[in-house]
Write a protein that holds these residues in place. Structure first.
Motif, mmCIF file in Angstrom:
data_model
loop_
_atom_site.group_PDB
_atom_site.id
_atom_site.type_symbol
_atom_site.label_atom_id
_atom_site.label_comp_id
_atom_site.label_asym_id
_atom_site.label_seq_id
_atom_site.Cartn_x
_atom_site.Cartn_y
_atom_site.Cartn_z
ATOM 1 N N ARG A 73 -10.090 2.395 21.239
ATOM 2 C CA ARG A 73 -8.707 2.008 21.484
ATOM 3 C C ARG A 73 -8.549 0.509 21.670
ATOM 4 N NH1 ARG A 73 -5.035 6.511 23.991
ATOM 5 N NH2 ARG A 73 -3.608 4.864 23.444
ATOM 6 N N THR A 88 -1.772 9.614 17.657
ATOM 7 C CA THR A 88 -2.232 10.590 18.652
ATOM 8 C C THR A 88 -3.763 10.555 18.685
ATOM 9 O OG1 THR A 88 -2.450 12.410 17.080
ATOM 10 C CG2 THR A 88 -0.257 12.095 18.104
ATOM 11 N N ALA A 119 -0.974 -2.285 11.815
ATOM 12 C CA ALA A 119 0.285 -1.544 11.642
ATOM 13 C C ALA A 119 1.221 -2.287 10.693
ATOM 14 C CB ALA A 119 0.959 -1.283 12.987
ATOM 15 N N ASN A 171 -4.673 0.206 18.773
ATOM 16 C CA ASN A 171 -3.981 1.495 18.687
ATOM 17 C C ASN A 171 -2.648 1.218 18.014
ATOM 18 O OD1 ASN A 171 -3.563 4.230 18.948
ATOM 19 N ND2 ASN A 171 -2.613 4.036 20.946
ATOM 20 N N PRO A 172 -2.680 1.177 16.696
ATOM 21 C CA PRO A 172 -1.480 0.765 15.967
ATOM 22 C C PRO A 172 -0.319 1.732 16.159
ATOM 23 C CG PRO A 172 -3.134 1.628 14.461
ATOM 24 C CD PRO A 172 -3.759 1.567 15.808
ATOM 25 N N ALA A 173 0.847 1.148 16.319
ATOM 26 C CA ALA A 173 2.073 1.930 16.360
ATOM 27 C C ALA A 173 2.583 2.035 14.924
ATOM 28 C CB ALA A 173 3.107 1.258 17.254
ATOM 29 N N ARG A 190 -6.133 9.524 15.521
ATOM 30 C CA ARG A 190 -7.153 8.471 15.626
ATOM 31 C C ARG A 190 -8.528 9.018 15.268
ATOM 32 N NH1 ARG A 190 -4.995 7.429 20.429
ATOM 33 N NH2 ARG A 190 -6.893 8.026 21.500
ATOM 34 N N ASN A 237 5.442 4.995 16.811
ATOM 35 C CA ASN A 237 4.664 5.648 17.855
ATOM 36 C C ASN A 237 3.190 5.310 17.698
ATOM 37 O OD1 ASN A 237 6.905 7.157 18.929
ATOM 38 N ND2 ASN A 237 6.775 8.433 17.113
ATOM 39 N N ASP A 238 2.463 5.394 18.815
ATOM 40 C CA ASP A 238 1.015 5.252 18.748
ATOM 41 C C ASP A 238 0.445 6.457 18.019
ATOM 42 O OD1 ASP A 238 1.140 2.952 20.260
ATOM 43 O OD2 ASP A 238 0.520 3.909 22.126
#
Length: 133
Positions: A59, A5, A112, A62-64, A9, A2-3
């Motif tokens: 952003r 939140t 990520a 925006n690592p998952a 961040r 998931n990204d």
């Protein structure tokens, strides 16, 4: 995966900025003890952390990630431990290593890279243990 939140961040951004500030303060206090190359390294660490913070804030990245909450907590705890160690650090080489590993962690988080994240966290924990002795 998931990204992160917005809160996660923001927490990571805040910790990267705090770590960059701590490195600047450490550099200022111990200025005369560093070689020119070490001064450049510290400047690079600060700039890298601020760059990673900016990228997360805007952003641009925006690592998952898996378990974003646990990653955020780990970063927060490690930054706090490193900041504490830098306030009492005697071994400059080890202190520089801590700074370098925080930068490596930030780099792995931005990509990520799960293996890199775990490796950087493990190395940071190891360096923190060494600094205690």
């Amino acid at each position: 995966m998931n990204d992160l939140t917005p809160l996660q961040r923001a927490t990571i951004v805040s910790n990267y900025q705090l770590m960059a500030r701590t490195l600047a303060e450490f550099q200022l206090v111990r200025w005369t003890e560093f070689s020119y190359e070490q001064q450049l390294d510290l400047n690079a660490y600060q700039n890298s952390l601020l760059g990673r913070a900016y990228d997360l804030h805007t952003r641009t990245v925006n690592p998952a990630v898996d378990q974003g909450e646990q990653l955020t907590e780990a970063i927060e705890q490690l930054v706090q431990h490193v900041r504490t160690r830098l306030q009492t650090a005697i071994n400059l080489t080890l202190a520089l290593g801590l700074g370098a590993m925080i930068v490596a962690l930030a780099s792995h988080v931005a990509r990520a890279n799960r293996k890199g994240i775990h490796s950087a966290i493990s190395e940071l924990q190891h360096l923190l243990e060494l600094e205690k002795h």
